[in-house]
Design an enzyme around this catalytic site. Structure first.
Site, short mmCIF file in Angstrom:
data_model
loop_
_atom_site.label_atom_id
_atom_site.label_comp_id
_atom_site.label_asym_id
_atom_site.label_seq_id
_atom_site.Cartn_x
_atom_site.Cartn_y
_atom_site.Cartn_z
N HIS B 264 0.84 -1.20 0.00
CA HIS B 264 0.00 0.00 0.00
C HIS B 264 0.87 1.26 0.00
O HIS B 264 0.71 2.14 -0.85
CB HIS B 264 -0.90 -0.03 1.25
CG HIS B 264 -1.82 1.14 1.37
ND1 HIS B 264 -3.14 1.09 0.96
CD2 HIS B 264 -1.63 2.38 1.86
CE1 HIS B 264 -3.71 2.27 1.19
NE2 HIS B 264 -2.82 3.07 1.74
N GLU B 265 1.80 1.31 0.93
CA GLU B 265 2.63 2.52 1.03
C GLU B 265 3.55 2.65 -0.17
O GLU B 265 3.85 3.76 -0.62
CB GLU B 265 3.44 2.51 2.33
CG GLU B 265 2.60 2.44 3.61
CD GLU B 265 1.50 3.50 3.71
OE1 GLU B 265 1.66 4.58 3.11
OE2 GLU B 265 0.47 3.23 4.37
#
Lengths: 501, 501
Positions: B264-265
């Site tokens: 995600h990051e």
């Protein structure tokens, strides 16, 4: 507190915050920053430095200091507020007395000079750097001249790092120290060298780091208010009294490199951690001078960390960590190895006995340049002559001679070397005083107890931060001025046991 | 470039530097800072924020913008300079339209509110927080009123994170999405739940971190211009286009927590790394809106990272890293496990299908509060009612109900939730467009090839930074406005294979 003092503190805490922020940016740059962050980081650091300079030189600070100095006679001279005003004035004058045009010219030149040196050193090309160094000398003189009234042109430059020390006094001290050191070095190096092969085995990095941290913690370095990370060059950096970090480097084929680096930086850090919390964010935070700071790193690195009592405590633990490498090496062999004395060309690799000769050479040459007694073009030759005379070794080239240290090539000529040897001298003078107050310290160290020594240093030195000047602090702690005798006696006593002197 | 634009850029790069510096201070605080550094760090961050605010609101910037806006008709509307001026104006107005007295009151209140919430949540005491939340609502309305001319009072607040999105439009979109999602969730949760026990074995931290980084690198996250560290809450932070870092956390008893956090990051970070380097240090740097940013994190986390082709590539490698834990677990079992759908109370733990229902509930309640349709004292009850209706699960207490998210208790009411679901919707809309352009993408992913997708996203989205508003960008990339159909089709197709729908 007067309104003017309150207003001054509000302004200076902002400056301190900006300076701490730049220390954090530098720390990140040298520890964890990915390579792609470089260009923007340089810009960010320059932005913060510019704003910090603007804030630090705001004429309103000068006005407040003028007001406060008129009130100074109402304050006890030994009070924190009086010291705050004195130290703030010193910083303000330093920041404002050099015209910004001259500062700009200096920064621009020193960037170019550093760049040129980065190429000249590997190419062993002193001639190419001569014009840069001539300009550096000229700018250094101009900057010194912004502080008129000096006895020696190096005094204002020395004041920046070792406030209150004079060039001529330091030179006299160094002459006497050199007279003592040269024959000791000659006597030792005439004998067969110590065998330090036990230090040059394979020592895995993780265990080295863990052992160094365990020792720093035993000393009293507080890891709840600090931490250690790896960098190319070890250093200590302060973000606040509650956050004083150290860095180290590890050589897996040289046990002493990382360990003594850690102990050295832990000494600096314990000083900064020990400052009174009331001084947080102001000019009294941090150490009082380069020399006193170095006295604390050297005390913990050498007077404690290379002492026999320390290794009586630490060596069995180290043998447990490295049983294959050190299990059969006797304590005395190891102790001799970490105290090996040898003639060498490189300052940063020098041992405790020869180290100061490297410094004194640089200091003397620096003064001669500033005085106009020595021309830049003759510096490399003068360097070789002094190494031959003092250390009995002649640099085969300039790379490992006059070009070896960055100081002159990326900064001023003047003021940047004396602190190292002042620190060594003071380390013994202070330690001597601690031993007089607490003769049990060596026995305690042999048992892994460092609290008496650490507590004494905190009480006598650390807590005061920059409140007292170095000469004032030395007087308070030892009852007299800086003296070389304790240091010479320490060397004679220690190395007299290791070698025939 | 005109002199005015040059002058504006000089001013705004300084602001950008100060903002980046505070991001670095925050990163250090959450990654490596020793606990003792806390108090001074808070002060340092406040100092930098205050200086940044002073510089960002300097009336000279307003004057330069006035001048430049008069020249704007001479610039091509699609030029970088025209976009620079438009985006700079938006930031300047946001920074200056709210009187500093109101900002001060808001910050003071939100610190107190956060403090009260930190106690109220563990005590399950909604009543105690009601007066705080009432004041937050009042301040949020006052701040919105600083931007007159809105259609809905939430519009100015939404504009801060998702510029160009209107409350009523977003609400209509969310109503339609909710109508689609509720029956899907009902259909899935009526069936026997997926077995995700394979994810809940012991997975050592170091291997988890290394595997996550290997996958992020395979995606195209550039570790020469970024790095990953551990924090309590994962995030992505940008210090410059050359230094975009991510953080993650690891749960040694839940394999999905750390891995999908990293993916995600990395999605956020690849967006920031992909911005044109010409935009460095200015208002066009970074993503264009919260929703578009979230579309990129969700695309890489879910549409790629939880897809079957991805695990055809990644699972054999994961089995090699964790042979004892996963050696005998078939790919399909693992794939079902990482896509398990279940009714749950907690937003941050929700799966891909239910997640948006959590957001839509918050968004609707936020609007109702701002509109005056719902009183703060009735919020907890309204929350329970909506959870029962939408998710078929009733919070047994407020701790895991209305008190669960920090957003309303430490910030404004309004504007902070819609971006998550806009991001999910857009992730599918953009991915669909990529698949239309390059139908080979799923096959490439199954072979560990991500360059076509990454390159398409960089070309279509990343490089533009904040040049285009979210609505403009969506139009450019997809040829039309935001649409929920691709997202609903994606969910139906994917979960139709995993469950009977």
């Amino acid at each position: 507190m007067s309104d003017a003092l309150k207003a001054l503190k509000t302004r200076l805490i902002e400056v301190a915050d900006l300076e701490a922020v730049n220390a954090i940016l530098n720390w990140d740059q040298t520890t964890y920053m990915p390579v792609g962050g470089g260009p923007a980081r340089g810009r960010q650091i320059a932005t913060i430095a510019r704003i910090a300079h603007e804030k630090a030189t705001d004429p309103a600070i000068g006005g407040l200091l003028d007001t406060l100095e008129r009130q100074l006679e109402n304050l006890p001279p030994d009070s924190d507020d009086a010291a705050y005003i004195r130290v703030a004035r010193r910083s303000y004058d330093r920041a404002t007395h050099v015209p910004s045009k001259l500062i700009g010219a200096f920064y621009e030149h020193s960037a170019a000079s550093y760049e040129a040196w980065s190429k000249a050193r590997p190419a062993n090309d002193y001639a190419s750097i001569v014009p840069y160094l001539e300009r550096t000398l000229d700018l250094s003189r101009q900057i010194a001249d912004c502080f008129p009234g000096y006895d020696h042109i190096a005094d204002p430059l020395i004041d920046w790092s070792d406030y209150g020390m004079q060039a001529t006094t330091v030179r006299e001290v160094f002459v006497r120290l050199r007279d003592q050191l040269v024959p000791i070095v000659q006597a030792i190096t005439a004998q067969s060298p110590a065998d330090d092969s036990c230090l040059h085995q394979f020592f895995p990095e993780a265990q080295q780091l863990a052992f160094g941290e365990r020792m720093a913690q035993a000393y009293g370095y507080d890891f709840a208010r600090g931490r250690q990370d790896k960098t190319r060059h070890p250093y200590c950096t302060t973000f606040s009294i509650g956050d004083v970090r150290i860095t180290t480097r590890v050589n897996e084929h040289d046990l002493s490199d990382g360990l003594f680096g850690t102990l050295h930086e832990a000494g600096h850090a314990m000083y900064e951690q020990g400052v009174r919390t009331e001084y947080e964010g102001g000019p009294l935070m941090g150490g009082t001078s380069a020399g006193v700071h170095e006295s604390q790193s050297r005390l913990w690195e050498n007077l404690v960390g290379r002492s026999r009592p320390f290794w009586e405590y630490a060596y069995p633990q180290m043998q447990q960590v490295f049983p294959e490498q050190l299990g059969t090496v006797p304590l005395d062999t190891f102790y001799r190895a970490v105290n090996k004395v040898q003639r060498s060309l490189i300052r940063v690799e020098a041992d405790e006995v020869t180290y100061n000769l490297h410094i004194i050479i640089r200091f003397d040459l620096e003064l001669a340049l500033l005085e106009g007694q020595l021309a830049v073009k003759d510096l490399a030759e003068a360097w070789r002559a002094r190494y031959t005379a003092d250390l009995g070794i002649t640099p085969p080239d300039d790379r490992d001679g006059v070009l070896q240290d960055v100081h002159w090539y990326g900064g001023l000529i003047g003021g940047s070397f004396q602190g190292y040897t002042l620190g060594n001298i003071l380390s013994a003078q202070f330690y001597n005083q601690a031993l007089t107050a607490h003769p049990s310290i060596p026995t305690e160290i042999a048992n892994g107890q460092f609290t008496t020594l650490h507590g004494w240093l905190r009480e006598q030195i650390y807590q005061h931060g920059a409140k007292y000047t170095a000469p004032q602090l030395i007087e308070r702690v030892t009852g007299g001025p800086l003296r070389i005798e304790p240091y010479v006696a320490y060397l004679r006593q220690k190395y007299g046991q290791l070698y025939a002197l």
